[in-house]
Motif scaffolding. Structure first.
Motif, short mmCIF file in Angstrom:
data_model
loop_
_atom_site.label_atom_id
_atom_site.label_comp_id
_atom_site.label_asym_id
_atom_site.label_seq_id
_atom_site.Cartn_x
_atom_site.Cartn_y
_atom_site.Cartn_z
N GLN A 179 -9.57 -3.32 -5.34
CA GLN A 179 -9.64 -2.12 -6.18
C GLN A 179 -10.42 -2.40 -7.47
N ARG A 222 0.83 -1.22 0.00
CA ARG A 222 0.00 0.00 0.00
C ARG A 222 0.86 1.26 0.00
N LEU A 233 0.58 2.34 -3.67
CA LEU A 233 -0.72 3.02 -3.66
C LEU A 233 -0.72 4.30 -2.84
#
Ligand SMILES: [Fe+2]
Length: 247
Positions: free
Chosen positions: A93, A79, A83
């Motif tokens: 997602q 993450r 992301l």
């Protein structure tokens, strides 16, 4: 027409071999006329932040891209680096590409090789499919069907029935994509095509090709899948990306 390049299992480990193979595939895909790229897990080999830093560079092309974790990934660093986010919840997602939606669900179980879609992921999948007006493709790392390959079957998705229940409630799902098995394979799941993306880092073999407990070919070239959907029919072409040879 919607064209999706499907990459899987890059296993970036900081070493030159995995990096070169992933770069080779992504450079090739960068030159193709595709609408989106999906990467179905095992991005990093050890889930380490520096591996994701390398992956972020390599996996960036001019195409919209969506990535899910595999059993070798770690949600926190995944993450944070890929992301720009935080937390250890499942990474679920959706990417809308024209009239089509690509849903990538997190089938990883932290610390385990096998997979499971937890309650929150199943609920997300159910709701997102309900909210999707057009056709949808559902991807994840772990394969939901047997591939007649005992090693990868032993570490596949542990709750395929829960996934089948969700998919059965929605008529807009065209196909299911997965990675994990490192093999360009095609089968069915819940009445839908199940298309497995080949492994970039290596190729998993069947018992009919190898006597090894973990049958893997390292010498075969990396590959990817090209999913072409015209709104009615899905056709998948599998490609390898050999080293360029000068003539
Ligand atoms: Fe893998």
């Amino acid at each position: 027409m919607i064209v999706v390049a499907h990459v899987s299992d890059t296993h970036i480990d900081g070493g030159p071999r995995a990096t070169e193979r992933a770069e080779r595939v992504m450079r090739h895909i960068d030159g193709l006329r595709v609408d989106a790229v999906i990467v179905t897990g095992d991005i990093a080999d050890h889930g380490a932040p520096d591996e994701y830093e390398i992956a972020r560079e390599i996996l960036t092309t001019r195409h919209p891209t969506i990535i899910c974790p595999g059993n070798h990934d770690a949600r926190g660093p995944f993450r944070k680096v890929l992301l720009d986010g935080d937390g250890s919840d499942p990474v679920n997602q959706v990417l809308r590409v024209g009239p089509v939606s690509l849903l990538l669900a997190d089938s990883s179980i932290p610390g385990r090789a096998e997979g499971r879609l937890d309650e929150s992921t199943l609920a997300w999948l159910d709701q997102t499919l309900a909210d999707t007006p057009g056709k949808a493709f559902v991807g994840m790392h772990h394969q939901a069907s047997s591939l007649h390959s005992p090693y990868v079957d032993g570490i596949g998705l542990r709750n395929p029935g829960d996934l089948a229940d969700v998919l059965g409630r929605h008529s807009n799902v065209v196909a299911v994509f997965s990675g994990h098995a490192h093999t360009a394979a095609a089968t069915t799941f819940a009445g839908l095509p199940l298309l497995v993306g080949p492994g970039v880092v290596s190729t998993g073999l069947t018992p009919y090709e190898s006597d090894d407990r973990i049958p893997v070919a390292m010498e075969q070239p990396p590959g990817f899948a090209l999913h072409i959907y015209d709104g009615e029919h899905l056709v998948t072409h599998y490609r390898v990306v050999p080293h360029q040879t000068s003539t």
